[in-house]
Enzyme design. Sequence first.
Site, short mmCIF file in Angstrom:
data_model
loop_
_atom_site.label_atom_id
_atom_site.label_comp_id
_atom_site.label_asym_id
_atom_site.label_seq_id
_atom_site.Cartn_x
_atom_site.Cartn_y
_atom_site.Cartn_z
N GLN A 70 0.76 -1.10 -0.21
CA GLN A 70 -0.06 -0.07 0.09
C GLN A 70 0.92 1.08 0.24
OE1 GLN A 70 -3.41 -0.10 2.48
NE2 GLN A 70 -3.54 1.94 2.89
N SER A 313 3.73 0.21 4.53
CA SER A 313 4.26 1.82 4.81
C SER A 313 3.20 2.45 4.61
CB SER A 313 5.36 2.01 3.82
OG SER A 313 4.77 2.24 2.52
N ASP A 314 2.10 2.39 4.09
CA ASP A 314 1.00 3.49 3.74
C ASP A 314 1.64 4.79 3.50
OD1 ASP A 314 -1.43 4.39 3.69
OD2 ASP A 314 -1.65 4.80 5.52
N HIS A 315 2.80 4.68 2.66
CA HIS A 315 3.40 5.94 2.06
C HIS A 315 2.39 6.96 1.55
CE1 HIS A 315 6.96 8.01 0.63
NE2 HIS A 315 6.19 8.07 -0.75
N ASP A 316 2.38 7.94 2.10
CA ASP A 316 1.49 9.00 1.92
C ASP A 316 1.86 10.24 1.74
OD1 ASP A 316 -0.88 10.22 1.13
OD2 ASP A 316 -2.12 9.86 2.99
#
Length: 434
Positions: A70, A313-316
């Site tokens: 994600q 990571s939910d890289h945002d």
Amino acid sequence: MATDPLAPTLFVNARLIDPATGVESQGGLLVSNGRIADLGPGLRPDAAPEGARVVDCRGDVLAPGLIDMQAFVGEPGAEHRETIASATLSAAVGGVTTLVSTSAAFPAVDDPAVVDFVLRRARDTGKVRVLPMAALTKGREGKEIAEIGLLQQAGAVAFFDGAHSIRNALVMRRAMSYARDFGALVVHFTQDPDLAGGVMNEGEFALRLGLSGIPREAEAVVLDRDLRLVALTGARYHAAILTSTLSLESLSAAKAAGLPVTAGVTINHLTLNESDIGDYRTFLKLRPPLRHEEERKALVAALAEGLIDVIVSDHDPQDVETKRLPFAEAEFGAIGVETMLAAGMRLVHSGDVSLPRLLAAMSSRPAEILGLEQGRLQKGAPADLIRFDPDEPFVVDPDLLHSRCRNTPFDGALLQGVVKTTMVAGRIVHEIAP
């Protein structure tokens, strides 16, 4: 003369960890034609084929590259926040060899042409593999089901409306039934938008800060509904991010009943809690919010025992204009792909999670869920590999990270776990000189 990037590579003196089996050994690994040709204790420098490059790992860990299920990659439509080039560079430095991109693009990834665009941009500008998720509903509006069959044919690996939770149970049931017929994976963000109107975890700490809260029940009620729909439809279902003991209880019951369900957790929710927000630190304003320390410990325990399947990571990425604001007005989200492994090493060094289990949640288990060849250290597997020193310390300096944005929750933190080599399909895409 330049070295042939596809020449055989022999890694020696390595601590080999195969998270798919949990087997750990000392030895070497030979890469040829983009795949693992051989591995084991007998592989030494004198076993290198002619023309091969020999890499002395000096006791470092050699493991499959990470698979981040994600991550926001910015394209199309949000290149000011991130691009595929910058996201995949961050991934390579952090040991992530496969990025699964969310559908939260502009326009939404709800058309085969947009899926094709992402794949072509990744091929042309990316350092690591990029696999797009497509929207579950058109425009990610939760009203009309997307063309799952066509999107899957175009290359979508799963179906996800991002942080848009689907309110309508009938739409969700139809989406699950449609996805089941194609063997597609439904990924859902389990948060009731009507209950989740706050900005941080509901509780005493939020009251002290004077901020509106988001209760655990906002997550649990949607998950409970979804799990009942999974039982009704038989669809493959993945809860994108779980953060509470209420959700863990429901997930455990669903798995015990044999339902085809899996779940993820972010590295932030495993290693941080609501108290880290401190004096209104907006880089820790996340969706779902950071929870109480007891909830964090329960998530770690669920990861260790295998109830939680994957770490993301939910890289945002968010730019300065959306983060340098009062906490209640700041945007949700944090970058994380580059620091995911090192932050996860906190759990290993604390003794809460074994290193093979941590790596499994970041590589072999995501590969199993998505049906990928990667994620294992075995003969014939793709040579997506990372070499890292699990003990080498470093201080997170946002200015040295490779994302286009700097909103890291680990600003100034001391972490351990430096990735020295990242290889994708037999090509070295990141390397620190010895």
